[in-house]
Design an enzyme around this catalytic site. Structure first.
Site, mmCIF file in Angstrom:
data_model
loop_
_atom_site.group_PDB
_atom_site.id
_atom_site.type_symbol
_atom_site.label_atom_id
_atom_site.label_comp_id
_atom_site.label_asym_id
_atom_site.label_seq_id
_atom_site.Cartn_x
_atom_site.Cartn_y
_atom_site.Cartn_z
ATOM 1 C CB THR B 159 -0.994 0.000 1.182
ATOM 2 O OG1 THR B 159 -0.303 -0.156 2.399
ATOM 3 C CG2 THR B 159 -2.022 -1.101 1.011
ATOM 4 C CE LYS B 185 0.624 -3.858 3.030
ATOM 5 N NZ LYS B 185 -0.609 -3.060 3.290
ATOM 6 C CB THR B 196 -3.061 -4.345 7.675
ATOM 7 O OG1 THR B 196 -2.837 -5.130 8.812
ATOM 8 C CG2 THR B 196 -3.173 -5.197 6.467
ATOM 9 C CG ASN B 406 0.335 7.560 10.609
ATOM 10 O OD1 ASN B 406 -0.351 6.903 9.850
ATOM 11 N ND2 ASN B 406 1.485 7.139 11.091
#
Lengths: 411, 411
Positions: B159, B185, B196, B406
């Site tokens: 991702t 990943k 995740t 984030n």
């Protein structure tokens, strides 16, 4: 030492402070670590003052935590001695000695037993506390004691807090008016090696120490024990509650006496105000968050879930970024380990229900939530849909300021 | 979407990859969320392939977690379908439907039962997965399958990972050489809404699925279950282990068969290599930390303490600031809630014992520790001095990069 930290944008001015009959306070610059400011504070209590206390659950407690816990067993207090700049933590035998010497010095002036003296220290971990500086400062410190010394005391106990914290209440026990006033310090473990959270509350009410202890325990669970800045439990946390008895209220024998209902509520309210002030001075905080959890299998479980959300770095950084990232709230609920069910879970931000019963609300309009995210007080509501357990906690966001404050070079 | 994130300074190049007989892989750009890159990956396994799996313990699991858990009950696998960009989490009935439709599409091409297809999705939480895009992409995806598709597959499942992750081993079972190869990943819940951690490992060994499951469970506890980036457990974590049987090794009936000792060790080693690659791609990471705890009352207790230290924002920011702030390590040990005693506790950084038995080491020289702090792999050792429980975990520091990644605006 860390560089100067600007005052928190969430700071509140000191309220108008009062005096508590039977309490004198003072402070001096003892040069323990800081220069150019007071770093040693003393409170003297009238004979017969009762005391209650709660202490950190950290398994590596400071030496003054051990000392004050032991002192609490007597239930009486004549003095409190607090230094900032050195936490007297992980200092072995030398740390124990420092507590004995400090308490003895205060006892000599107060003319009481050393075990009637309570101690608190916050600041650097692992360095020996220079108790001789405390002994040397004692004459000047004792001379400084006065009934209106509260504001100076609130400042003297700060380490890298960005503003002083106090709260005051006036209520009735029976027909007698009694006062409650408290000061607090802390914003996590603020700067490198700096620890911790302290709260000191005094009242002129006359209350036996076991009643006081019960009221404090009840009040603390949903105030100081319901806040978190960074999930890091300090080695020095302590809240003490002193009752001088000078108000002369009618005798009260147990905590559930109806005469105490107003007092208990005011105490709880004052503790919560002080606790929220600590969150408002959270390291690098730009937003305060109130997280309410309902529908849990128990209050305890609801609180654990609220803390899992409030301590989640992903939730905290999203709030800092004004991002209504409710998926992270779902994630944090799920990771708590407590009873939760994806398919009965609902989440609201700023009063808007975004997700209900395991899926996003049909036709969810993000606009009011986006607007709420720009405010500096963020409300998060989580309904677990399982039973009636509920809890509320307060925390702050996680920002570049936190990294600046805590990543700066110490050595 | 988040802004482009630079490659982690702790990145490692892909190792030289091999092929696993009985496994074909491919990927395509299905346009689920990303543009200009592959976001849908498929593995096809030869008939008779056994499978083992471990899944997130988050109570709000993704729909594909539920699907794959159910599929695992059969113990056989014919295909794995993985999309990136949408996690299919908290999507209610629509999410369940999307898993059914996707699995059925893959099953049609593979000519197997839908329950022989495993699913994994990572990315945004709470948005409906457009399963029709997966169905539409299936012909081209199936056409792309080839034995040497591993490197492309490692990229397609990313991702906002900053580098692809793979590991390979070759060992013997009896006299037969078998291969193990895996991809992974994840780096926490990388960018807003992105979740995740995934790991997929294949071997050409012939092993019954219960043996495989036991080996995976044993291996995972001290590899993927011993890493943390930010303490936030994803809703989509999944590690699957497939065994095609093509190597034709002698039959093995149970996990403790001595013939498997080399294989079990290699599997564990490979899982740990993949897990550490995830930490090396931790959000904003500039340093990797290895935290070893000895002297605990049990291995489990030692691990909880190691995780309390590894998840402490104060420890992580100190490491980022190259500050040998051992007082924060003491604090984190004490806050874990596990058995610990201040007076038997010892702490070392970079092999230098700083604190022993409750106090700083007499004449402690910080110079070698300061030098170690400048390296990009930091070793922390904690001896609890209580019993023989021990554990090791891996984590990374907490930096401005984490806040950047984030806190960026999602909506």
């Amino acid at each position: 030492m860390a560089k100067a930290i600007p005052t928190s944008p969430l700071a509140r001015p000191l309220p108008e402070l009062t005096e508590i009959a039977g309490v004198k306070l003072g402070s001096v610059a003892a040069g323990i670590r800081y220069t150019g400011r007071d770093d040693l504070m003393m409170m003297e209590f009238t004979p017969g003052t009762t005391v209650a206390g709660v202490f950190t659950r950290n398994k590596c407690p400071a030496a003054p935590i051990d000392w004050s816990k032991a002192a609490l067993a007597q239930g009486k207090a004549r003095a409190l001695l607090v230094n900032s700049g050195n936490a007297n933590v992980f200092t072995g035998r030398a740390g124990v000695l420092a507590t004995q010497v400090s308490a003895a010095a205060a006892a000599r002036f107060t003319q009481c037993a050393a075990t009637d003296v309570f101690l608190a220290s916050t600041g650097v971990i692992g360095e020996k506390l220079p108790a001789e500086k405390i002994v040397d400062a004692m004459p000047k410190l004792y001379e400084s004691l006065r009934e209106d010394g509260w504001s100076a005391a609130a400042r003297a106990i700060m380490t890298t807090d960005t503003f002083p914290k106090a709260a005051v209440r006036e209520v009735r026990i029976g027909d007698t008016t009694v006062k409650l006033q408290g000061i607090a310090k802390g914003s996590g473990m603020i700067a490198p090696d700096m620890a911790t959270m302290l709260g000191f509350v005094a009242t002129d009410a006359a209350l036996p120490n076991d009643v006081l202890q019960t009221l404090l325990h009840r009040g603390i669970e949903t105030s100081f024990n319901a806040i978190t800045v960074d999930s890091d439990t300090s080695t020095s946390d302590m809240v003490l509650l002193f009752a001088t008895g000078k108000a002369g209220n009618p005798q009260v024998a147990h905590a559930d006496d109806p005469a105490l209902s107003e007092f208990a509520a005011a105490l709880h309210d004052l503790l919560r105000e002080l606790a929220i002030l600590v969150v408002r001075d959270g390291e690098g905080a730009t937003k305060m968050m109130t997280i309410r959890v309902t529908g849990g299998t128990s209050d305890e479980s609801a609180k654990k879930i609220a803390l899992a959300v409030g301590n989640s770095p992903l939730v905290k950084t999203a709030i800092a970024g004004e991002d209504a990232n409710w998926g992270r709230i779902v994630m944090a609920v799920g990771k708590s380990g407590e009873a939760a069910n994806r398919d009965t879970l609902s989440v609201a931000i700023g009063g808007t229900w975004i997700a209900r019963m395991g899926a996003v609300v049909e036709g969810y309009d993000e606009a009011p939530v986006v607007a709420h995210m720009k405010e500096d007080e963020i409300d998060i509501q989580i309904d677990l849909g399982l039973a009636n357990g509920h809890a509320t906690i307060w925390t702050c966001d996680l920002t570049h300021g936190y990294i600046d404050i805590n990543g700066s070079y110490r050595s």
